[in-house]
Design a protein around this motif. Structure first.
Motif, short mmCIF file in Angstrom:
data_model
loop_
_atom_site.label_atom_id
_atom_site.label_comp_id
_atom_site.label_asym_id
_atom_site.label_seq_id
_atom_site.Cartn_x
_atom_site.Cartn_y
_atom_site.Cartn_z
N ILE A 104 0.83 -1.22 0.00
CA ILE A 104 0.00 0.00 0.00
C ILE A 104 0.86 1.26 0.00
O ILE A 104 0.62 2.18 -0.78
CB ILE A 104 -0.95 0.00 1.21
N PHE A 105 1.88 1.32 0.84
CA PHE A 105 2.65 2.54 1.02
C PHE A 105 3.93 2.59 0.20
O PHE A 105 4.63 3.60 0.20
CB PHE A 105 2.98 2.75 2.50
N ASN A 106 4.24 1.52 -0.49
CA ASN A 106 5.45 1.48 -1.30
C ASN A 106 5.08 0.72 -2.56
O ASN A 106 4.00 0.90 -3.08
CB ASN A 106 6.57 0.79 -0.50
N THR A 107 5.96 -0.12 -3.03
CA THR A 107 5.62 -1.01 -4.14
C THR A 107 5.94 -2.42 -3.72
O THR A 107 6.98 -2.68 -3.14
CB THR A 107 6.41 -0.67 -5.42
N GLY A 108 5.04 -3.30 -3.97
CA GLY A 108 5.22 -4.69 -3.59
C GLY A 108 3.91 -5.42 -3.73
O GLY A 108 2.88 -4.83 -4.06
#
Length: 116
Positions: A51-55
């Motif tokens: 949600i807060f980064n990429t993954g």
């Protein structure tokens, strides 16, 4: 002119109180629903990263996220956005990613298993 200043002060006060109430509401939801104890740390980190980064989030963690519930999921994301550490993030983008992650996990969990 004085009435305009009074009106401006009232608007600012109203908006400030609304923001404080929203923050308190998220904390209250999290506390009342024991949201912080429903997912294991590895899955919390996966969900956070997606949600807060990429993954991506694994099937197992999607299961934990769905068990956590949408109310807890939304409150935790909103509370995280209230943290000054994340002030440079675009809340609209984060909320959209949060909804996308939730919907993807829900669809994955609700889909029937392929038969052998």
């Amino acid at each position: 002119m004085a009435s305009l200043n009074v009106y401006s002060v009232l608007v600012v006060l109203f908006l400030t109180c609304g923001a404080v109430m929203a923050m308190k509401e998220n904390y209250q939801i999290i506390k009342e629903n024991n949201c912080e104890t429903k997912m294991g740390l590895p899955c919390v980190l996966e969900a956070f990263t997606s949600i807060f980064n990429t993954g991506s989030i694994s099937n197992m963690c999607c299961g934990e996220l769905v068990v956590l519930g949408k109310v807890c999921h939304s409150a935790l994301v909103k509370r995280t956005l209230e943290n000054p550490v994340f002030k440079d993030l675009n809340p609209v983008t984060i909320i959209a990613k949060s909804i996308q992650t939730w919907n993807n996990c829900l669809a994955l969990i609700d889909s029937p298993s392929p038969s052998a």
